[in-house]
Design a protein around this motif. Structure first.
Motif, PDB file in Angstrom:
ATOM      1  N   LYS A 450      -2.462   8.126  -4.252  1.00  0.00           N
ATOM      2  CA  LYS A 450      -3.403   8.715  -3.293  1.00  0.00           C
ATOM      3  C   LYS A 450      -4.823   8.374  -3.721  1.00  0.00           C
ATOM      4  O   LYS A 450      -5.187   8.514  -4.883  1.00  0.00           O
ATOM      5  N   ILE A 451      -5.593   7.920  -2.755  1.00  0.00           N
ATOM      6  CA  ILE A 451      -6.954   7.462  -3.022  1.00  0.00           C
ATOM      7  C   ILE A 451      -7.905   8.140  -2.040  1.00  0.00           C
ATOM      8  O   ILE A 451      -7.611   8.274  -0.847  1.00  0.00           O
ATOM      9  N   ILE A 468       0.315  -5.315   3.552  1.00  0.00           N
ATOM     10  CA  ILE A 468       1.387  -6.258   3.217  1.00  0.00           C
ATOM     11  C   ILE A 468       2.292  -5.541   2.223  1.00  0.00           C
ATOM     12  O   ILE A 468       1.862  -5.187   1.119  1.00  0.00           O
ATOM     13  N   THR A 469       3.521  -5.307   2.623  1.00  0.00           N
ATOM     14  CA  THR A 469       4.478  -4.624   1.760  1.00  0.00           C
ATOM     15  C   THR A 469       5.883  -4.976   2.211  1.00  0.00           C
ATOM     16  O   THR A 469       6.069  -5.675   3.211  1.00  0.00           O
ATOM     17  N   LYS A 491      -1.395   2.709   8.747  1.00  0.00           N
ATOM     18  CA  LYS A 491      -1.860   3.987   9.292  1.00  0.00           C
ATOM     19  C   LYS A 491      -1.859   5.093   8.233  1.00  0.00           C
ATOM     20  O   LYS A 491      -2.050   6.269   8.580  1.00  0.00           O
ATOM     21  N   GLY A 492      -1.674   4.727   6.998  1.00  0.00           N
ATOM     22  CA  GLY A 492      -1.562   5.736   5.944  1.00  0.00           C
ATOM     23  C   GLY A 492      -2.889   6.243   5.436  1.00  0.00           C
ATOM     24  O   GLY A 492      -3.078   6.385   4.214  1.00  0.00           O
ATOM     25  N   ILE A 504      -1.286   4.897  -0.537  1.00  0.00           N
ATOM     26  CA  ILE A 504      -0.884   3.487  -0.586  1.00  0.00           C
ATOM     27  C   ILE A 504       0.487   3.375  -1.244  1.00  0.00           C
ATOM     28  O   ILE A 504       0.701   3.881  -2.341  1.00  0.00           O
ATOM     29  N   PRO A 505       1.443   2.747  -0.561  1.00  0.00           N
ATOM     30  CA  PRO A 505       2.809   2.648  -1.099  1.00  0.00           C
ATOM     31  C   PRO A 505       2.873   1.797  -2.368  1.00  0.00           C
ATOM     32  O   PRO A 505       1.942   1.048  -2.674  1.00  0.00           O
ATOM     33  N   PRO A 506       3.984   1.898  -3.103  1.00  0.00           N
ATOM     34  CA  PRO A 506       4.159   1.039  -4.278  1.00  0.00           C
ATOM     35  C   PRO A 506       4.097  -0.443  -3.909  1.00  0.00           C
ATOM     36  O   PRO A 506       4.400  -0.821  -2.781  1.00  0.00           O
ATOM     37  N   PHE A 507       3.701  -1.258  -4.860  1.00  0.00           N
ATOM     38  CA  PHE A 507       3.594  -2.729  -4.749  1.00  0.00           C
ATOM     39  C   PHE A 507       3.183  -3.182  -3.342  1.00  0.00           C
ATOM     40  O   PHE A 507       3.885  -3.870  -2.653  1.00  0.00           O
ATOM     41  N   SER A 508       1.985  -2.789  -2.956  1.00  0.00           N
ATOM     42  CA  SER A 508       1.487  -3.137  -1.634  1.00  0.00           C
ATOM     43  C   SER A 508       0.018  -3.537  -1.705  1.00  0.00           C
ATOM     44  O   SER A 508      -0.691  -3.201  -2.646  1.00  0.00           O
TER      45      SER A 508
END
Length: 515
Positions: A450-451, A468-469, A491-492, A504-508
């Motif tokens: 979370k940022i 890109i994920t 949209k996150g 932000i999801p992992p490795f994205s």
């Protein structure tokens, strides 16, 4: 958890402060009138005579059934133009110091063959030479970057090449160029004086190469290019800081336009690991090697600052990227590897480092463009696909020639087997139209982050996002599934009173645009 002090991104790489799970990383982005422009040439590429990079990659010949323009594939030209490729380095690499440019001009049937001693021992017919490359760069709208032969060439040979490509008046070399069908010069600006002189370029000492560089640079005259040509010295192998020290000390600043640095993300040169079938251990240690770029750029910059405080000499990271074992069943000398989400994360994080050091890093070249190492394009006969790395570089092209926005934060940590890496990588810029772009990478292989970004200072309110994920780190684009990994709408995030709250999801890799 105590509130973390904001520090610059440069320091976050070395941060050892851990964040509790579920914590929020606070990021501040500021306008700064003194911040540098992110030179578009940071987003450059590299095309060596290696494997299927040129022959079977860019170049198929004008008799091929694959649509082409003077032998160069039209689909590759289109893809690279969409990437906004700013420059392209050629013909090497190690190949450059065995390449004699006069073998690659004139009628193709009359050109001599050459054995590529570095990469597979294959025989090449020199059907792709100076005219072919420079005309291709014109099609691409890209600046050519020519690597000159110092290892097995002569001063006269390189001086003649400059005259052949750049001189519009009457001279032996310009007359030869016109005889070979090109009236106007190409006016090539970027010239490398040898490649990896510490290794395949001659196994020279730094002191010896510095003297060789001075000799070659003296005779490379160009009276027609605005601002003259940019002479680029063969730089250090990764953390060889002595090499940088000796060159900066012994080469006059007015003879030195750029100084190279080469660094590959490699787990172990003896056992580089598979490009697709890797574990989290392989991912973590590849990223550990890749993120070392921050330390390298910082320390080489500090040495350069001692001798060049006005930063007249550009740092040119003219070889970078991931290096794995070749794909099973392929020629080991061709360095063909697949390109996964790991490579997308690596590319995004590395480009953020270059952006944040834009005061000194003013050119870089991903190795390599087509079918070799961390390629942005792969081909299989008539088929062509773009890789996850391609999509990252296309997404990041918004930073080209934009003004850097200094960014400060303290990164949470990605922990694996007791070792840690910064989980978040970021950079930001404002383009000439006032649009703000913030690029974010979550390096963590397992955890979302979370940022919170304070954007009140930027004068923009409406944000959109692209991501890109994929489902797995090992996912890649194949010739059967060419669009498995492509940019999609992100949209996150929410904008709450000038603060972007992002998950932000992992490795994205994410790029936010504010207008």
């Amino acid at each position: 958890m105590k509130k973390a002090l904001l520090i610059t991104f440069l320091i976050t790489i070395c941060s050892q402060v851990n964040f509790a799970q579920g914590g929020v990383t606070v990021v501040t982005v500021k306008n700064n009138a003194d911040a540098p422009i992110i030179n578009k040439n940071i987003y450059g590429h590299f095309a060596e005579h290696l494997g299927r990079s040129i022959y079977g990659g860019f170049f198929v010949g004008d008799t091929s059934k694959i649509p082409n323009t003077k032998g160069v594939r039209n689909d590759i030209i289109k893809a690279l133009k969409e990437l906004k490729i700013p420059n392209l380095r050629w013909p090497g690499g190690c190949f450059a110091d065995t390449y004699h440019w006069k073998d690659g001009i004139g009628p193709q049937p009359e050109r001599p063959t050459i054995v590529n001693k570095w990469w597979g021992g294959t025989t090449e017919d020199n059907s792709f030479g100076t005219h072919d490359f420079l005309n291709m760069c014109e099609l691409l709208g890209a600046e050519p970057y020519l690597s000159g032969n110092v290892g097995s060439g002569t001063v006269q040979e390189l001086a003649d090449w400059v005259q052949y490509t750049n001189f519009s008046g009457k001279s032996p070399m310009s007359d030869l160029r016109k005889k070979n069908g090109r009236k106007e010069p190409w006016k090539v600006k970027f010239w490398g004086i040898g490649n990896e002189a510490w290794g395949c370029g001659g196994n020279m000492t730094a002191e010896y190469y510095a003297n060789e560089y001075r000799k070659y640079a003296t005779f490379m005259s160009d009276w027609e290019n605005t601002g003259g040509i940019t002479r680029i010295a063969s730089g250090s192998n990764s953390a060889d800081y002595n090499w940088t020290e000796v060159l900066m000390k012994n080469i006059p600043i007015n003879m030195l336009g750029g100084l190279g640095v080469h660094h590959y993300a490699v787990i172990d040169w003896g056992k580089k690991g598979d490009g697709v079938n890797f574990t989290e251990d392989g991912y973590f240690h590849t990223m550990q090697s890749a993120l070392k770029m921050e330390e390298l750029v910082t320390k080489h910059s500090a040495i350069m600052d001692k001798y060049d405080p006005e930063k007249k000499v550009a740092m040119i990271v003219d070889e970078w990227g991931a290096w794995y074992e070749v794909e099973q069943g392929t020629n080991p000398g061709f360095l063909y590897q697949q390109n996964t989400m790991r490579d997308a994360v690596l590319a995004g994080a590395t480009l953020n480092i270059f952006n944040n050091h834009a005061d000194r890093v003013r050119m870089a070249n991903l190795a390599q463009c087509v079918n070799v190492l961390q390629a942005v394009i792969l081909t299989d006969k008539a088929k062509m696909i773009t890789t996850p790395t391609y999509h990252v570089m296309k997404l990041y092209s918004v930073h080209q020639d934009a003004k850097l926005l200094p960014i400060s934060f303290q990164s949470p940590l990605y922990t694996f087997n007791g070792e840690t890496l910064p989980a978040i990588s970021a950079s930001a810029s404002k383009d000439k139209n006032g649009a703000v772009h913030i690029s974010l990478v979550n390096v963590d292989a397992k955890n979302k982050n979370k940022i919170e970004i304070d954007v009140n200072d930027l004068g923009v309110k409406n944000f959109t996002g692209t991501i890109i994920t994929s489902a797995k780190l090992q996912d890649y684009n194949s010739f059967d599934t060419p669009n498995k990994i492509v940019p999609t709408v992100f949209k996150g995030f929410e904008n709450k009173k000038g603060k972007l709250e992002i998950t932000i999801p992992p490795f994205s890799v994410v790029v936010l645009e504010g207008k």
